[in-house]
Each structure stands twice: as structure tokens, then as C-alpha cells.
Design a protein around this motif. Structure first.
Motif, PDB file in Angstrom:
ATOM      1  N   TYR A  36       0.841  -1.182   0.000  1.00 17.10           N
ATOM      2  CA  TYR A  36       0.000   0.000   0.000  1.00 17.10           C
ATOM      3  C   TYR A  36       0.885   1.243   0.000  1.00 17.10           C
ATOM      4  N   GLN A  38       0.863   5.449   0.674  1.00 20.28           N
ATOM      5  CA  GLN A  38       0.115   6.501   1.366  1.00 20.28           C
ATOM      6  C   GLN A  38       0.799   7.844   1.173  1.00 20.28           C
ATOM      7  N   PRO A  44      -3.988   5.063   2.967  1.00 20.26           N
ATOM      8  CA  PRO A  44      -3.232   4.143   2.113  1.00 20.26           C
ATOM      9  C   PRO A  44      -4.097   3.621   0.965  1.00 20.26           C
ATOM     10  N   LEU A  46      -4.007   0.598  -2.343  1.00 15.79           N
ATOM     11  CA  LEU A  46      -3.316  -0.560  -2.910  1.00 15.79           C
ATOM     12  C   LEU A  46      -2.468  -0.150  -4.096  1.00 15.79           C
ATOM     13  N   THR A  87       4.632   7.134   2.085  1.00 17.64           N
ATOM     14  CA  THR A  87       4.874   6.048   3.027  1.00 17.64           C
ATOM     15  C   THR A  87       4.352   4.753   2.405  1.00 17.64           C
ATOM     16  N   PHE A  89       3.595   0.601   2.859  1.00 19.66           N
ATOM     17  CA  PHE A  89       3.328  -0.478   3.809  1.00 19.66           C
ATOM     18  C   PHE A  89       3.262  -1.801   3.060  1.00 19.66           C
ATOM     19  N   GLY A 105       5.887   0.136   8.027  1.00 19.06           N
ATOM     20  CA  GLY A 105       5.874   1.281   7.135  1.00 19.06           C
ATOM     21  C   GLY A 105       7.265   1.825   6.849  1.00 19.06           C
TER      22      GLY A 105
ATOM     23  N   GLY B  40       6.596   4.161  13.017  1.00 18.10           N
ATOM     24  CA  GLY B  40       7.403   3.032  13.459  1.00 18.10           C
ATOM     25  C   GLY B  40       6.612   1.807  13.881  1.00 18.10           C
ATOM     26  N   GLY B  42       3.459   1.119  12.223  1.00 14.32           N
ATOM     27  CA  GLY B  42       2.621   0.730  11.094  1.00 14.32           C
ATOM     28  C   GLY B  42       1.150   0.916  11.376  1.00 14.32           C
ATOM     29  N   LEU B  43       0.344   0.050  10.766  1.00 19.22           N
ATOM     30  CA  LEU B  43      -1.104   0.085  10.936  1.00 19.22           C
ATOM     31  C   LEU B  43      -1.501  -1.068  11.854  1.00 19.22           C
ATOM     32  N   LEU B  90      -7.486   5.390  11.086  1.00 24.45           N
ATOM     33  CA  LEU B  90      -7.889   5.116   9.712  1.00 24.45           C
ATOM     34  C   LEU B  90      -9.020   4.100   9.679  1.00 24.45           C
ATOM     35  N   VAL B 100      -8.655  -6.575  -0.615  1.00 22.61           N
ATOM     36  CA  VAL B 100      -8.300  -5.197  -0.940  1.00 22.61           C
ATOM     37  C   VAL B 100      -9.066  -4.262  -0.018  1.00 22.61           C
ATOM     38  N   LEU B 101      -8.333  -3.435   0.705  1.00 23.94           N
ATOM     39  CA  LEU B 101      -8.939  -2.460   1.592  1.00 23.94           C
ATOM     40  C   LEU B 101      -9.025  -1.101   0.905  1.00 23.94           C
ATOM     41  N   PHE B 103      -9.348   2.715   2.051  1.00 27.04           N
ATOM     42  CA  PHE B 103      -9.186   3.492   3.261  1.00 27.04           C
ATOM     43  C   PHE B 103      -9.808   4.878   3.133  1.00 27.04           C
ATOM     44  N   GLY B 104     -10.218   5.415   4.280  1.00 25.12           N
ATOM     45  CA  GLY B 104     -10.547   6.823   4.361  1.00 25.12           C
ATOM     46  C   GLY B 104      -9.274   7.639   4.517  1.00 25.12           C
TER      47      GLY B 104
END
Lengths: 112, 112
Positions: A36, A38, A44, A46, A87, A89, A105, B40, B42-43, B90, B100-101, B103-104
Motif C-alpha cells: 500500500y 500513502q 493508504p 493498494l 509512506t 506499507f 511502514g 514506526g 505501522g497500521l 484510519l 483489498v482495503l 481506506f478513508g
């Protein structure tokens, strides 16, 4: 428990160079590995993804290299451009699962 | 253009306040997620919902709750905000099995 480890945390590359971001995973049940991208102020999105039955996938300047035996995969950005500054991921998911596991990330900066 | 909308982009709250983060998607997706993004780290998944009124804890649910009364809306609730909940939040949605996500743009919360 961090199941996907991503490195480096930050990366600076000159315009035109190759950017390489690495990820390693532990769970051999993972069977889908997306990346991903961002941009600042955005969520983020795909970028590219690979399944473990192939060793490489290329889309334009972006390539995923996958090493199943080493449980590692990496993103290569060829001819890096300032617009690639973002960024990144890596992530992984098991077959039939609904939840992605994300790496930590990498903040990529491409200097003009 | 399909999308995930997070109504509050920036919030500043005081310790102990109750905080609501709202997320709406217009893609008729069954799955919705709340992630927390920290440098550092991530998500990290807070909560996940795979249907109306259904929810499942993610990796870091402590201090959070969620509500999904309608398919298109997924709310994250901080019952009593603390300074260590200062973060970027997020929301994402997906179709089951699609991997597949979407995101907002994120909600940046500062707790003083």
C-alpha cells in the motif's frame, strides 16, 4: 505480535535511482502479499500485490520480488521520481481470512 | 467515485472525554475496519466488523469500542480518552475475500 517486519523505516533516494523496501514474514499460511502507498493527508491505497506462486510481479516502475523459502518479499521502484515520495506499507493475509497484517511502514523521500 | 469518508479530519480532546470517530462507506461493503497509525508501528487493527451489529477485536482493542448499526457506518468510540490515544485513526472497508482495503483519509486525534 508483529508478524510482518518491514525495513528500513525511512529511505532517501535520488531522482532516477532504485528504491528498495524489504519485508519478512513468519506465518507460512500467508498467501497474499499487497503493498500500500500513502501520500501525506491521504489514506493508504493498494499499489501492487503478489501471491507466493510467482517470484516476481511488475507493474510499470514497481516490482515485487518474492522469496518463498526465505519468507521475504520486497518492493523495487525503478527510476524513482519525486512523486513517489510517500509512506509504503507491506502486508500479508492468510487464505480465507479477512484481516491484513501490516508492516511498520517506510517513509520514502525522493530528492530531485 | 466510491469512497470511505471519515467526517472528522482533526480533533483535539481533553483527557477523560468521550470521543466518537465516524466512518461511512458508499460501496455496500460488508467488512469495515478501524486501524491506528503510529510512526514506526505501522497500521494496527483496533476492531473489525463483518456485518451489521457484528464486531471482532483486533490487535489493540483496549480502551476502544465500536458500533455498527447500519451497513455503511462504523463508529469508533473512546469511552475516556487518554494521552496515549493521540494518533491517526484510519477507517477501511472491503468485500469479504477480496483482500483489498479501501481506506478513508484518516482522523488525527490529539488528546491533551
Amino acid at each position: 505480535q508483529q508478524q510482518v517486519k518491514q525495513s528500513p523505516q525511512s529511505l532517501i533516494v535520488q531522482k532516477g535511482g532504485i528504491s528498495i523496501i524489504n519485508c519478512a514474514y513468519e506465518n507460512t499460511a500467508f498467501d497474499y502479499f499487497p503493498w500500500y502507498q500513502q501520500f501525506p493527508g491521504k489514506g493508504p491505497a493498494l499499489l501492487i500485490a503478489i501471491r507466493p506462486d510467482v517470484s516476481e510481479k511488475k507493474e510499470g516502475r514497481f516490482t515485487i520480488s518474492f522469496n518463498k523459502s526465505a519468507k521475504q518479499f520486497s518492493l523495487h521502484i525503478m527510476d524513482s521520481q519525486p512523486g513517489d515520495s510517500a509512506t509504503y506499507f507491506c502486508a500479508a493475509i492468510k487464505k480465507g481470512a479477512q484481516k491484513l497484517v501490516f508492516g511498520q511502514g517506510t517513509r520514502l523521500t525522493i530528492n530531485p | 467515485d466510491v469512497k470511505v469518508t471519515q467526517s472528522s479530519r482533526y480533533l483535539v480532546k481533553r483527557t477523560g472525554e468521550k470521543v466518537f470517530l465516524e466512518c461511512v462507506q458508499d460501496m455496500d461493503h460488508e467488512n469495515m475496519f478501524w486501524y491506528r497509525q503510529d510512526p514506526g508501528l505501522g497500521l494496527r487493527l483496533i476492531y473489525f466488523s463483518y456485518d451489521v451489529k457484528m464486531k471482532e477485536k483486533g490487535d489493540i482493542p483496549e480502551g476502544y469500542s465500536v458500533s455498527r448499526e447500519k451497513k455503511e457506518r462504523f463508529s469508533l468510540i473512546l469511552e475516556s480518552a487518554s494521552t496515549n490515544q493521540t494518533s491517526m485513526y484510519l477507517c477501511a472497508s472491503s468485500v469479504p475475500g477480496a483482500n483489498v482495503l479501501t481506506f478513508g483519509a484518516g482522523s488525527r486525534l490529539t488528546v491533551l
